[in-house]
Design a protein around this motif. Sequence first.
Motif, short mmCIF file in Angstrom:
data_model
loop_
_atom_site.label_atom_id
_atom_site.label_comp_id
_atom_site.label_asym_id
_atom_site.label_seq_id
_atom_site.Cartn_x
_atom_site.Cartn_y
_atom_site.Cartn_z
N TYR A 214 0.86 -1.18 0.00
CA TYR A 214 0.00 0.00 0.00
C TYR A 214 0.90 1.23 0.00
O TYR A 214 1.84 1.31 0.78
CB TYR A 214 -0.91 0.01 1.24
N ILE A 215 0.61 2.19 -0.87
CA ILE A 215 1.37 3.44 -0.95
C ILE A 215 0.51 4.54 -0.35
O ILE A 215 -0.58 4.83 -0.83
CB ILE A 215 1.72 3.79 -2.42
N ASP A 216 1.03 5.17 0.70
CA ASP A 216 0.38 6.28 1.38
C ASP A 216 1.09 7.56 0.93
O ASP A 216 2.23 7.82 1.33
CB ASP A 216 0.51 6.08 2.89
N THR A 217 0.43 8.34 0.08
CA THR A 217 1.09 9.53 -0.47
C THR A 217 1.03 10.74 0.44
O THR A 217 1.73 11.72 0.19
CB THR A 217 0.51 9.89 -1.85
N THR B 270 5.45 3.48 1.98
CA THR B 270 4.79 2.29 1.45
C THR B 270 5.02 1.16 2.44
O THR B 270 6.08 1.09 3.07
CB THR B 270 5.31 1.92 0.05
N PHE B 271 4.02 0.32 2.61
CA PHE B 271 4.16 -0.79 3.53
C PHE B 271 3.50 -2.03 2.98
O PHE B 271 2.55 -1.95 2.19
CB PHE B 271 3.63 -0.46 4.93
N GLN B 272 4.03 -3.19 3.39
CA GLN B 272 3.46 -4.46 2.98
C GLN B 272 2.18 -4.72 3.76
O GLN B 272 2.18 -4.72 4.98
CB GLN B 272 4.43 -5.61 3.25
N VAL B 273 1.11 -4.93 3.03
CA VAL B 273 -0.15 -5.35 3.63
C VAL B 273 -0.05 -6.84 3.94
O VAL B 273 -0.52 -7.31 4.96
CB VAL B 273 -1.34 -5.05 2.69
N TYR C 67 8.83 1.29 3.80
CA TYR C 67 9.86 2.19 3.31
C TYR C 67 9.30 3.60 3.21
O TYR C 67 8.17 3.79 2.73
CB TYR C 67 10.34 1.80 1.90
N SER C 68 10.10 4.58 3.61
CA SER C 68 9.79 5.96 3.26
C SER C 68 10.17 6.13 1.79
O SER C 68 10.92 5.31 1.23
CB SER C 68 10.59 6.93 4.13
#
Length: 170
Positions: free
Chosen positions: A125-128, A133-136, A160-161
């Motif tokens: 999932y990418i949180d803008t 981003t993190f693994q779901v 990751y940032s």
Amino acid sequence: MKWAAVVLLGLPGLAAAQSIDEEALMRATLDDLNIRSIAEGIEFCGYVGFIADGELAVSPPTAGDESSCLADDPTNLDLIVASYHTHGDFSTDYSSETPSGTDMEGDEEEGIDGWVSTPGGRLWYIDTTDMVTFQVCGIGCLAQDPNFVAGDDGFIAEEYSYDALVERLN
């Protein structure tokens, strides 16, 4: 998780359960699409959002090439909340087990978040808003390329940032 806030603010009156529905919808969509992406060796992409009656839906997938995809404008969605795309089949030529900096930049430019599936069967999932981003879910939680070699991309962190991801991929 951020997608809950997006959903609740996007269309007033929707229940918090919609956030769980988005994850479930993306797991099902990308699990099915990963099979096709791996078989054809190309990326597929599209959008997730809401149709006129407030129901969560995905746009039909657009076919890309082996390393990129540009989604068609969705005609079925009234409100887009995120993009989605696959990373094709396993190849030692690409670092495809994480989203790329370009993936994050593209979502940020569109003002939406993103979902990415990998040949190893990971869902990201990418949180803008926070540019992370993190693994779901990890290796094998989605359809996986039978040729996938775990560890080929080295150590993969859970999160990751943007800066850390760009540094990792350089």
